[in-house]
Design a protein around this motif. Sequence first.
Motif, PDB file in Angstrom:
ATOM      1  N   GLY A 138       0.889  -0.847   0.161  1.00 61.25           N
ATOM      2  CA  GLY A 138       0.272  -0.378  -0.055  1.00 61.25           C
ATOM      3  C   GLY A 138       0.819   0.970  -0.298  1.00 61.25           C
ATOM      4  O   GLY A 138       0.044   2.334   0.489  1.00 61.25           O
ATOM      5  N   ILE A 139       2.585   1.002   0.206  1.00 57.86           N
ATOM      6  CA  ILE A 139       3.169   2.400  -0.293  1.00 57.86           C
ATOM      7  C   ILE A 139       2.615   3.582  -1.181  1.00 57.86           C
ATOM      8  O   ILE A 139       2.586   4.960  -1.730  1.00 57.86           O
ATOM      9  N   PHE A 140       1.702   2.801  -2.804  1.00 57.86           N
ATOM     10  CA  PHE A 140       2.168   3.876  -3.104  1.00 57.86           C
ATOM     11  C   PHE A 140      -0.064   4.158  -3.569  1.00 57.86           C
ATOM     12  O   PHE A 140      -0.072   4.364  -4.523  1.00 57.86           O
ATOM     13  N   ASN A 141      -0.134   4.141  -2.455  1.00 55.57           N
ATOM     14  CA  ASN A 141      -1.784   3.916  -2.285  1.00 55.57           C
ATOM     15  C   ASN A 141      -2.529   5.790  -2.515  1.00 55.57           C
ATOM     16  O   ASN A 141      -3.043   5.593  -2.916  1.00 55.57           O
ATOM     17  N   ASP A 142      -1.138   6.552  -2.314  1.00 59.81           N
ATOM     18  CA  ASP A 142      -2.008   8.122  -2.566  1.00 59.81           C
ATOM     19  C   ASP A 142      -1.028   8.371  -3.647  1.00 59.81           C
ATOM     20  O   ASP A 142       0.186   7.994  -3.706  1.00 59.81           O
ATOM     21  N   TRP A 143      -1.087   8.934  -4.449  1.00 59.20           N
ATOM     22  CA  TRP A 143      -0.706   9.824  -5.321  1.00 59.20           C
ATOM     23  C   TRP A 143       0.775  10.805  -4.854  1.00 59.20           C
ATOM     24  O   TRP A 143       0.466  12.286  -5.151  1.00 59.20           O
ATOM     25  N   CYS A 149       6.589   9.395  -9.964  1.00 57.67           N
ATOM     26  CA  CYS A 149       7.446   8.598 -10.777  1.00 57.67           C
ATOM     27  C   CYS A 149       7.422   7.241 -10.878  1.00 57.67           C
ATOM     28  O   CYS A 149       7.524   6.419 -11.712  1.00 57.67           O
ATOM     29  N   LEU A 150       6.922   6.455  -9.981  1.00 56.90           N
ATOM     30  CA  LEU A 150       6.625   5.037 -10.395  1.00 56.90           C
ATOM     31  C   LEU A 150       5.745   4.532 -11.568  1.00 56.90           C
ATOM     32  O   LEU A 150       5.793   4.100 -12.676  1.00 56.90           O
ATOM     33  N   TYR A 151       4.657   5.698 -11.479  1.00 56.49           N
ATOM     34  CA  TYR A 151       3.948   5.522 -12.901  1.00 56.49           C
ATOM     35  C   TYR A 151       5.214   6.036 -13.744  1.00 56.49           C
ATOM     36  O   TYR A 151       4.686   5.314 -14.562  1.00 56.49           O
ATOM     37  N   CYS A 152       5.798   7.220 -14.103  1.00 59.82           N
ATOM     38  CA  CYS A 152       6.146   7.429 -15.022  1.00 59.82           C
ATOM     39  C   CYS A 152       6.652   6.899 -15.710  1.00 59.82           C
ATOM     40  O   CYS A 152       7.200   6.273 -17.054  1.00 59.82           O
ATOM     41  N   VAL A 168       5.128  -9.184 -12.365  1.00 61.54           N
ATOM     42  CA  VAL A 168       5.020  -7.970 -11.551  1.00 61.54           C
ATOM     43  C   VAL A 168       3.617  -6.994 -11.361  1.00 61.54           C
ATOM     44  O   VAL A 168       3.506  -6.316 -11.846  1.00 61.54           O
ATOM     45  N   PRO A 169       2.541  -8.357 -11.146  1.00 60.67           N
ATOM     46  CA  PRO A 169       1.108  -7.640 -11.177  1.00 60.67           C
ATOM     47  C   PRO A 169       1.030  -6.688 -10.935  1.00 60.67           C
ATOM     48  O   PRO A 169      -0.056  -6.096 -11.489  1.00 60.67           O
ATOM     49  N   GLN A 170       1.216  -6.897  -9.290  1.00 56.46           N
ATOM     50  CA  GLN A 170       0.511  -5.481  -8.782  1.00 56.46           C
ATOM     51  C   GLN A 170       1.139  -4.648  -9.365  1.00 56.46           C
ATOM     52  O   GLN A 170       0.610  -3.237  -9.735  1.00 56.46           O
ATOM     53  N   LEU A 171       2.644  -4.590  -9.961  1.00 59.10           N
ATOM     54  CA  LEU A 171       2.809  -2.593 -10.987  1.00 59.10           C
ATOM     55  C   LEU A 171       1.969  -3.258 -11.993  1.00 59.10           C
ATOM     56  O   LEU A 171       1.489  -1.148 -12.315  1.00 59.10           O
ATOM     57  N   LEU A 172       1.462  -3.623 -12.816  1.00 60.02           N
ATOM     58  CA  LEU A 172       0.105  -3.547 -13.495  1.00 60.02           C
ATOM     59  C   LEU A 172      -1.272  -3.358 -12.785  1.00 60.02           C
ATOM     60  O   LEU A 172      -1.165  -1.830 -13.933  1.00 60.02           O
ATOM     61  N   GLN A 173      -0.927  -3.332 -12.359  1.00 59.11           N
ATOM     62  CA  GLN A 173      -2.509  -2.804 -11.119  1.00 59.11           C
ATOM     63  C   GLN A 173      -2.557  -1.920 -10.811  1.00 59.11           C
ATOM     64  O   GLN A 173      -3.073  -0.935 -11.904  1.00 59.11           O
ATOM     65  N   PHE A 174      -1.226  -1.344 -10.699  1.00 60.18           N
ATOM     66  CA  PHE A 174      -0.808   0.188 -10.185  1.00 60.18           C
ATOM     67  C   PHE A 174      -1.202   1.722 -11.799  1.00 60.18           C
ATOM     68  O   PHE A 174      -1.830   1.893 -11.245  1.00 60.18           O
TER      69      PHE A 174
END
Length: 192
Positions: A138-143, A149-152, A168-174
């Motif tokens: 949940g570290i990247f739940n907030d924007w 940076c992770l999104y980009c 890395v399915p969680q990254l794809l979901q994020f």
Amino acid sequence: MLKLYGSTTSPFVRRLRIWLANTEHEFINLQIFDGPDRETLAARNPAMKIPMLEDGDAIIFDSRMIYRYLTEKFSFPKPSWEQENHLTVIDAVNDSLVQILLLERSEIDTNADHMYFRLQRERVDTSLQYLDSLVTEGIFNDWHYPSICLYCLIDWVEFRTLHDLSNVPQLLQFHRDNSDRIEVTATDPRKD
Ligand SMILES: N[C@@H](CCC(=O)N[C@@H](CS)C(=O)NCC(=O)O)C(=O)O
């Protein structure tokens, strides 16, 4: 007015365009690898990298320093040391994949079995696995800035098809969870 120099495709630039979405600034889109824009780049930044930020007489190089400059200028909350580490891991993947991309554009086979390529691939794999587990926590739940940076990074990996993300399915979901944000669609490199 703040001037941000960069390109629409650079993940290091896009993170700042998104971060500055609600702050008045001018974005100067450069073609950094040839032509007159390369002279604009060289005239301002001897390291010849984007992004760079101009604020009156001040010019700041490097996205990490620009973020720090903006944090001080606008009294934004400082990132924690944990978040600094997250940014370091995100930047490590970004840097390795920029190298891979430049090598491929130099017509070098980066899948060949050489130590240099192995080190980059290993770093990318271990870092992405780590970031995937942070998403689960949940570290990247907030924007916040590390999330941006992770999104980009993930969006750029997909855009340039630089690495297989199927493990890395969680990254794809994020990525899917954040792709409809207005500042994300407004800075989509595929629009050009
Ligand atoms: N540590 C730098 C990295 C910036 C960077 O690597 N930018 C790339 C574009 S994505 C670049 O300008 N590359 C030019 C080159 O390597 O010659 C930052 O965070 O700003």
